[in-house]
Design an enzyme around this catalytic site. Structure first.
Site, PDB file in Angstrom:
ATOM      1  N   GLY A  63      42.211  36.883  55.174  1.00 56.76           N
ATOM      2  CA  GLY A  63      41.849  35.655  55.865  1.00 56.76           C
ATOM      3  C   GLY A  63      42.588  35.433  57.161  1.00 56.76           C
ATOM      4  O   GLY A  63      42.166  34.655  58.000  1.00 56.76           O
ATOM      5  N   LYS A  66      40.388  38.031  59.952  1.00 53.22           N
ATOM      6  CA  LYS A  66      39.097  38.176  59.261  1.00 53.22           C
ATOM      7  C   LYS A  66      38.258  39.303  59.844  1.00 53.22           C
ATOM      8  O   LYS A  66      37.503  39.961  59.136  1.00 53.22           O
ATOM      9  CB  LYS A  66      38.314  36.861  59.322  1.00 53.22           C
ATOM     10  CG  LYS A  66      38.859  35.798  58.376  1.00 53.22           C
ATOM     11  CD  LYS A  66      38.001  34.556  58.353  1.00 53.22           C
ATOM     12  CE  LYS A  66      38.560  33.467  57.463  1.00 53.22           C
ATOM     13  NZ  LYS A  66      38.133  33.562  56.061  1.00 53.22           N
ATOM     14  N   ASN A 111      41.870  25.046  53.803  1.00 51.47           N
ATOM     15  CA  ASN A 111      40.807  25.609  54.632  1.00 51.47           C
ATOM     16  C   ASN A 111      39.490  25.595  53.880  1.00 51.47           C
ATOM     17  O   ASN A 111      39.451  25.711  52.661  1.00 51.47           O
ATOM     18  CB  ASN A 111      41.179  27.025  55.107  1.00 51.47           C
ATOM     19  CG  ASN A 111      40.710  28.093  54.136  1.00 51.47           C
ATOM     20  OD1 ASN A 111      39.557  28.535  54.174  1.00 51.47           O
ATOM     21  ND2 ASN A 111      41.603  28.502  53.231  1.00 51.47           N
ATOM     22  N   PHE A 115      33.897  31.971  54.875  1.00 56.32           N
ATOM     23  CA  PHE A 115      33.592  33.365  55.255  1.00 56.32           C
ATOM     24  C   PHE A 115      32.944  33.488  56.632  1.00 56.32           C
ATOM     25  O   PHE A 115      31.936  34.192  56.797  1.00 56.32           O
ATOM     26  CB  PHE A 115      32.675  34.034  54.212  1.00 56.32           C
ATOM     27  CG  PHE A 115      33.305  34.302  52.873  1.00 56.32           C
ATOM     28  CD1 PHE A 115      34.677  34.389  52.706  1.00 56.32           C
ATOM     29  CD2 PHE A 115      32.494  34.510  51.753  1.00 56.32           C
ATOM     30  CE1 PHE A 115      35.239  34.647  51.459  1.00 56.32           C
ATOM     31  CE2 PHE A 115      33.042  34.780  50.500  1.00 56.32           C
ATOM     32  CZ  PHE A 115      34.412  34.843  50.361  1.00 56.32           C
ATOM     33  N   SER A 173      37.025  32.653  46.334  1.00 52.76           N
ATOM     34  CA  SER A 173      37.050  31.665  47.422  1.00 52.76           C
ATOM     35  C   SER A 173      36.330  30.413  46.951  1.00 52.76           C
ATOM     36  O   SER A 173      35.235  30.493  46.400  1.00 52.76           O
ATOM     37  CB  SER A 173      36.358  32.210  48.665  1.00 52.76           C
ATOM     38  OG  SER A 173      36.138  31.130  49.565  1.00 52.76           O
ATOM     39  N   ASN A 175      35.081  28.221  48.893  1.00 57.51           N
ATOM     40  CA  ASN A 175      34.331  27.665  50.025  1.00 57.51           C
ATOM     41  C   ASN A 175      32.914  28.207  50.186  1.00 57.51           C
ATOM     42  O   ASN A 175      32.251  27.914  51.167  1.00 57.51           O
ATOM     43  CB  ASN A 175      35.118  27.882  51.314  1.00 57.51           C
ATOM     44  CG  ASN A 175      36.470  27.197  51.232  1.00 57.51           C
ATOM     45  OD1 ASN A 175      36.552  26.073  50.766  1.00 57.51           O
ATOM     46  ND2 ASN A 175      37.521  27.892  51.646  1.00 57.51           N
ATOM     47  N   THR A 176      32.478  29.023  49.255  1.00 60.63           N
ATOM     48  CA  THR A 176      31.073  29.435  49.222  1.00 60.63           C
ATOM     49  C   THR A 176      30.546  28.940  47.880  1.00 60.63           C
ATOM     50  O   THR A 176      31.059  29.334  46.823  1.00 60.63           O
ATOM     51  CB  THR A 176      30.954  30.967  49.355  1.00 60.63           C
ATOM     52  OG1 THR A 176      31.438  31.338  50.643  1.00 60.63           O
ATOM     53  CG2 THR A 176      29.508  31.436  49.211  1.00 60.63           C
ATOM     54  N   LYS A 207      40.308  39.907  43.184  1.00 56.45           N
ATOM     55  CA  LYS A 207      41.138  38.737  43.504  1.00 56.45           C
ATOM     56  C   LYS A 207      40.621  37.514  42.763  1.00 56.45           C
ATOM     57  O   LYS A 207      39.438  37.196  42.842  1.00 56.45           O
ATOM     58  CB  LYS A 207      41.117  38.488  45.009  1.00 56.45           C
ATOM     59  CG  LYS A 207      42.052  37.358  45.457  1.00 56.45           C
ATOM     60  CD  LYS A 207      42.251  37.406  46.945  1.00 56.45           C
ATOM     61  CE  LYS A 207      43.144  36.303  47.447  1.00 56.45           C
ATOM     62  NZ  LYS A 207      43.313  36.373  48.917  1.00 56.45           N
ATOM     63  N   ASN A 236      44.001  33.417  44.824  1.00 56.58           N
ATOM     64  CA  ASN A 236      43.414  32.785  45.998  1.00 56.58           C
ATOM     65  C   ASN A 236      43.910  31.331  46.077  1.00 56.58           C
ATOM     66  O   ASN A 236      44.839  30.953  45.357  1.00 56.58           O
ATOM     67  CB  ASN A 236      41.883  32.847  45.872  1.00 56.58           C
ATOM     68  CG  ASN A 236      41.206  32.986  47.224  1.00 56.58           C
ATOM     69  OD1 ASN A 236      41.506  32.225  48.153  1.00 56.58           O
ATOM     70  ND2 ASN A 236      40.298  33.928  47.345  1.00 56.58           N
ATOM     71  N   THR A 237      43.293  30.529  46.918  1.00 57.96           N
ATOM     72  CA  THR A 237      43.689  29.126  47.099  1.00 57.96           C
ATOM     73  C   THR A 237      43.228  28.279  45.917  1.00 57.96           C
ATOM     74  O   THR A 237      42.345  28.675  45.157  1.00 57.96           O
ATOM     75  CB  THR A 237      43.057  28.565  48.380  1.00 57.96           C
ATOM     76  OG1 THR A 237      41.637  28.753  48.310  1.00 57.96           O
ATOM     77  CG2 THR A 237      43.590  29.280  49.611  1.00 57.96           C
ATOM     78  N   GLY A 284      52.006  30.852  48.195  1.00 59.43           N
ATOM     79  CA  GLY A 284      53.205  30.070  48.466  1.00 59.43           C
ATOM     80  C   GLY A 284      54.466  30.865  48.712  1.00 59.43           C
ATOM     81  O   GLY A 284      55.564  30.291  48.685  1.00 59.43           O
TER      82      GLY A 284
HETATM   83  C1  LIG Z   1      42.809  29.985  56.608  1.00 60.74           C
HETATM   84  C2  LIG Z   1      42.740  30.832  55.380  1.00 60.74           C
HETATM   85  C3  LIG Z   1      41.675  31.722  55.227  1.00 60.74           C
HETATM   86  C4  LIG Z   1      41.591  32.524  54.084  1.00 60.74           C
HETATM   87  N1  LIG Z   1      40.567  33.417  53.951  1.00 60.74           N
HETATM   88  C5  LIG Z   1      40.507  34.226  52.852  1.00 60.74           C
HETATM   89  C6  LIG Z   1      39.479  35.196  52.703  1.00 60.74           C
HETATM   90  O1  LIG Z   1      38.620  35.375  53.564  1.00 60.74           O
HETATM   91  N2  LIG Z   1      39.470  35.948  51.570  1.00 60.74           N
HETATM   92  C7  LIG Z   1      40.422  35.797  50.580  1.00 60.74           C
HETATM   93  O2  LIG Z   1      40.382  36.487  49.573  1.00 60.74           O
HETATM   94  N3  LIG Z   1      41.411  34.905  50.721  1.00 60.74           N
HETATM   95  C8  LIG Z   1      41.477  34.120  51.821  1.00 60.74           C
HETATM   96  N4  LIG Z   1      42.503  33.219  51.934  1.00 60.74           N
HETATM   97  C9  LIG Z   1      43.483  33.088  50.839  1.00 60.74           C
HETATM   98  C10 LIG Z   1      44.761  33.881  51.102  1.00 60.74           C
HETATM   99  O3  LIG Z   1      44.489  35.264  51.194  1.00 60.74           O
HETATM  100  C11 LIG Z   1      45.784  33.640  49.973  1.00 60.74           C
HETATM  101  O4  LIG Z   1      45.247  34.112  48.748  1.00 60.74           O
HETATM  102  C12 LIG Z   1      46.136  32.170  49.806  1.00 60.74           C
HETATM  103  O5  LIG Z   1      46.196  31.517  51.048  1.00 60.74           O
HETATM  104  C13 LIG Z   1      47.477  31.970  49.081  1.00 60.74           C
HETATM  105  O6  LIG Z   1      48.535  32.579  49.796  1.00 60.74           O
HETATM  106  P1  LIG Z   1      49.516  31.745  50.793  1.00 60.74           P
HETATM  107  O7  LIG Z   1      49.987  30.531  50.028  1.00 60.74           O
HETATM  108  O8  LIG Z   1      50.606  32.699  51.133  1.00 60.74           O
HETATM  109  O9  LIG Z   1      48.685  31.388  51.968  1.00 60.74           O
HETATM  110  C14 LIG Z   1      42.592  32.405  53.074  1.00 60.74           C
HETATM  111  C15 LIG Z   1      43.661  31.512  53.254  1.00 60.74           C
HETATM  112  C16 LIG Z   1      43.749  30.735  54.370  1.00 60.74           C
HETATM  113  C17 LIG Z   1      44.918  29.783  54.527  1.00 60.74           C
END
Ligand SMILES: Cc1cc2nc3c(=O)[nH]c(=O)nc-3n(C[C@H](O)[C@H](O)[C@H](O)COP(=O)(O)O)c2cc1C
Length: 347
Positions: A63, A66, A111, A115, A173, A175-176, A207, A236-237, A284
């Site tokens: 992410g 991208k 976020n 995608f 994700s 968001n889809t 994931k 993921n988030t 985190g």
């Molecule tokens: C702006 C943003 C975009 C992201 N886009 C994707 C993505 O396209 N595919 C994916 O698997 N995870 C995506 N993630 C999730 C991150 O890869 C990660 O799993 C998540 O942010 C937790 O890690 P962190 O706390 O270190 O950010 C995105 C996260 C953020 C903040």
């Protein structure tokens, strides 16, 4: 410590819209304005993951880049491996802006990009032209308007298979719409079979979301074992919003950063009791201590994203060097020896 230039740069970026700031950060990387020590490595940090050699176990999460436009500078930023994407079969614009929010008081972000990307062909073309370096993977996604989401993953896999070191099936994700439903047992098994059939020699990772119940985590582990998945990325988030103080706390989307640390580490530790598949801990991580905690909870490697927004790319070197020191302090000659050594703390 952050350099003065980096601190001034981050301060300026944080006065801008977060998505604009991120675009500028990527551009600064491409112009070699960011720290680029090369992959940090020591005998203690070197490891293998799914038969890939990693100079250190600290990776860039999907992410951040991208479209794969900053692979070379990111490969020199100190990471042991990086993940590009998500890529979908067709280019797509993603959700309307604003769709990225800083939660500064919580050291977090929300976020709902959905995608946005230039499509698998453009992205895989870039990956094909990259030089030698640390392992580079691609995060696979599905188009919003697709009528066969499972087939989308296989299509991106075909585009990527000769050009990446690993590919990640991202069914987590938020968001889809309905994407996370693909984590269910039957749907996931069918989707993974379709991807495995066309992967060639590419290791396939999976994931998962942090919002799964214990029973759902067990199902995922069973399906991943049966499918021959090479690694599971947790997580993921989150859709959770517990304990946030920032003004943007109730924005729709996925929450990342500090508030995700504990939840994602618990899912990781739980998974490690259910499977021998190597695990990658994400969520985190902003310090060497937290990277080490994920490793001791069962992760063979870690990834991070949101902490870079607050700490700058120089954080990567700090975390890797700090991790080496923590391993040495506790008498581990190799990072692999520490994996899972304290998983009981999280169960
Ligand atoms: C702006 C943003 C975009 C992201 N886009 C994707 C993505 O396209 N595919 C994916 O698997 N995870 C995506 N993630 C999730 C991150 O890869 C990660 O799993 C998540 O942010 C937790 O890690 P962190 O706390 O270190 O950010 C995105 C996260 C953020 C903040």
């Amino acid at each position: 410590m952050m350099s003065l230039i980096e601190r001034l740069g981050l301060g300026a970026l944080h006065r801008l819209d977060p998505e604009v700031a991120h675009g500028l950060a990527l551009r600064a990387l491409r112009c070699n304005l960011a720290p680029s020590p090369g992959p940090v490595t020591t005998p203690r940090l070197q490891t293998t993951l799914a038969d890939m050699y990693l100079p250190n176990p600290v990776g860039l999460a999907a992410g951040f880049d991208k479209n794969g436009t900053a692979v070379a500078p990111l490969s020199r930023a100190g990471f042991g491996f990086i993940e590009i994407g998500a890529a979908t079969p067709l280019p797509q614009p993603g959700n309307p802006r604003p769709r990225l929010f800083r939660l500064s008081e919580d050291a977090a972000a929300i976020n709902r990009f959905g995608f946005n990307n230039e499509g698998a062909d453009a992205i895989c073309g870039r990956l094909a032209r990259r030089g030698a370096g640390i392992p580079v993977g691609l995060n696979l996604g599905a188009n919003k308007t697709s009528t066969d989401r499972a087939d989308d993953f296989a299509r991106v896999m075909i585009a990527a298979r000769n050009h990446v070191d690993f590919a990640t099936v991202n069914v987590s994700s938020p968001n889809t719409e309905k994407l996370r439903d693909l984590q269910g047992k039957a749907a996931l098994a069918a989707l993974l079979d379709g991807v495995m059939e066309v992967r060639g020699a590419t290791p396939v990772f999976l994931k998962i979301a942090p919002d799964l119940s214990e029973a759902e985590i067990a199902d995922v582990a069973e399906v991943a074992n049966a499918a021959g998945i090479s690694a599971i990325i947790a997580t993921n988030t989150t859709l959770g919003r517990d304990g946030l103080r920032s003004a943007h706390a109730q924005q729709a989307g996925g929450l990342s950063g500090a508030p995700l640390f504990e939840k994602s580490t618990r899912v990781l530790a739980r998974l490690s009791t259910l499977t021998d598949i190597p695990l990658i801990g994400v969520g985190g991580v902003s310090s060497a201590e937290q990277a080490y905690a994920k490793i001791c909870a069962g992760a063979s490697a870690v990834q991070l994203y949101t902490a870079l927004v607050y700490g700058g790319i120089g954080l990567v070197g700090e975390i890797t060097r700090g991790l080496d020191a923590l391993l040495a302090r506790d008498g581990f000659d190799q990072v692999a020896d520490a994996v899972g050594s304290r998983k009981g703390d999280w169960l």
